[in-house]
Design a protein around this motif. Structure first.
Motif, PDB file in Angstrom:
ATOM      1  N   GLU A   1       0.839  -1.212   0.000  1.00 58.96           N
ATOM      2  CA  GLU A   1       0.000   0.000   0.000  1.00 58.96           C
ATOM      3  C   GLU A   1       0.866   1.251   0.000  1.00 58.96           C
ATOM      4  O   GLU A   1       0.586   2.194  -0.743  1.00 58.96           O
ATOM      5  CB  GLU A   1      -0.909   0.031   1.235  1.00 58.96           C
ATOM      6  CG  GLU A   1      -2.116  -0.831   1.166  1.00 58.96           C
ATOM      7  CD  GLU A   1      -2.975  -0.720   2.423  1.00 58.96           C
ATOM      8  OE1 GLU A   1      -4.137  -1.132   2.335  1.00 58.96           O
ATOM      9  OE2 GLU A   1      -2.496  -0.234   3.479  1.00 58.96           O
ATOM     10  N   LEU A   2       1.891   1.260   0.844  1.00 62.33           N
ATOM     11  CA  LEU A   2       2.787   2.418   0.883  1.00 62.33           C
ATOM     12  C   LEU A   2       3.497   2.597  -0.444  1.00 62.33           C
ATOM     13  O   LEU A   2       3.636   3.730  -0.931  1.00 62.33           O
ATOM     14  CB  LEU A   2       3.796   2.291   2.019  1.00 62.33           C
ATOM     15  CG  LEU A   2       3.238   2.450   3.422  1.00 62.33           C
ATOM     16  CD1 LEU A   2       4.331   2.235   4.461  1.00 62.33           C
ATOM     17  CD2 LEU A   2       2.603   3.813   3.613  1.00 62.33           C
ATOM     18  N   LEU A   3       3.960   1.508  -1.040  1.00 62.55           N
ATOM     19  CA  LEU A   3       4.628   1.584  -2.341  1.00 62.55           C
ATOM     20  C   LEU A   3       3.698   2.209  -3.380  1.00 62.55           C
ATOM     21  O   LEU A   3       4.114   3.021  -4.193  1.00 62.55           O
ATOM     22  CB  LEU A   3       5.085   0.199  -2.777  1.00 62.55           C
ATOM     23  CG  LEU A   3       5.859   0.100  -4.077  1.00 62.55           C
ATOM     24  CD1 LEU A   3       7.116   0.946  -4.061  1.00 62.55           C
ATOM     25  CD2 LEU A   3       6.193  -1.353  -4.373  1.00 62.55           C
ATOM     26  N   GLN A   4       2.434   1.874  -3.329  1.00 61.49           N
ATOM     27  CA  GLN A   4       1.451   2.411  -4.265  1.00 61.49           C
ATOM     28  C   GLN A   4       1.131   3.879  -3.979  1.00 61.49           C
ATOM     29  O   GLN A   4       1.025   4.690  -4.890  1.00 61.49           O
ATOM     30  CB  GLN A   4       0.159   1.582  -4.190  1.00 61.49           C
ATOM     31  CG  GLN A   4      -0.975   2.099  -5.057  1.00 61.49           C
ATOM     32  CD  GLN A   4      -0.701   1.931  -6.531  1.00 61.49           C
ATOM     33  OE1 GLN A   4      -0.113   0.935  -6.950  1.00 61.49           O
ATOM     34  NE2 GLN A   4      -1.109   2.880  -7.335  1.00 61.49           N
ATOM     35  N   GLN A   5       1.002   4.246  -2.713  1.00 61.03           N
ATOM     36  CA  GLN A   5       0.447   5.549  -2.348  1.00 61.03           C
ATOM     37  C   GLN A   5       1.453   6.680  -2.163  1.00 61.03           C
ATOM     38  O   GLN A   5       1.118   7.836  -2.414  1.00 61.03           O
ATOM     39  CB  GLN A   5      -0.360   5.415  -1.054  1.00 61.03           C
ATOM     40  CG  GLN A   5      -1.557   4.524  -1.192  1.00 61.03           C
ATOM     41  CD  GLN A   5      -2.186   4.168   0.150  1.00 61.03           C
ATOM     42  OE1 GLN A   5      -1.716   4.580   1.209  1.00 61.03           O
ATOM     43  NE2 GLN A   5      -3.241   3.379   0.102  1.00 61.03           N
ATOM     44  N   CYS A   6       2.640   6.371  -1.684  1.00 58.24           N
ATOM     45  CA  CYS A   6       3.594   7.447  -1.382  1.00 58.24           C
ATOM     46  C   CYS A   6       4.016   8.163  -2.661  1.00 58.24           C
ATOM     47  O   CYS A   6       4.014   7.586  -3.746  1.00 58.24           O
ATOM     48  CB  CYS A   6       4.806   6.894  -0.650  1.00 58.24           C
ATOM     49  SG  CYS A   6       4.428   6.367   1.034  1.00 58.24           S
TER      50      CYS A   6
END
Length: 160
Positions: free
Chosen positions: A22-27
């Motif tokens: 999720e972090l990889l997608q959102q940041c």
């Protein structure tokens, strides 16, 4: 891309793989770390976009220190930071981070470069896609794209 947590000392701070993705997608940005042409550590903040599989794309100028470094030393790491909350009264910080390791590639085809630029527009300027796609086509000759193919990643979080 393997979620590899063997060398994380604090197992109580392991982030689950789903949250790391999720972090990889959102940041919006991360720190690209590499070895420069003098053999010294070199890290720089960059915008990026994940392809949803095992790679990210970064855009940059057609020449410069990043590219010289990658051509000599293509093994890189990339760190993204999620939630951060300073806790002064506890002398601590809540935080999330993901570190990825892999190989950087330059000299991509124009087709792949344009695809990467479209992904960047979709992520960073979603309300301006039509103008962004036109801009990307005009900028194609003035931009280099770095693709990083990741071999492993791990995430950690510390919550109070």
């Amino acid at each position: 891309m393997e979620y590899k947590t063997d060398d994380i000392r604090r197992k109580d701070r392991l982030m689950d793989e789903h949250r790391a993705l999720e972090l990889l997608q959102q940041c919006e940005y991360g720190i690209l770390s590499m070895i420069d042409e003098d053999g010294l550590p070199y890290g720089i903040p960059v915008n990026y976009v994940w392809d949803g599989q095992e790679s990210i794309y970064i855009h940059c100028a057609t020449e410069g220190k990043k590219l010289r470094s990658i051509r000599l030393h293509p093994k890189v790491s990339f760190c993204i930071i999620g939630h951060v909350h300073l806790l002064p009264n506890k002398f601590s910080t809540e935080r999330e981070s993901v570190v990825l390791k892999g190989h950087a590639h330059v000299g991509l085809s124009d087709e792949e470069k344009l695809h990467a630029l479209h992904l960047l527009v979709d992520k960073l300027s979603p309300n301006f896609q039509e103008a962004g796609y036109k801009y990307a086509e005009r900028a194609l000759g003035r931009v280099e794209i770095i693709r990083i193919d990741f071999t492993e990643f791990a995430g950690k979080s510390k919550l109070a």
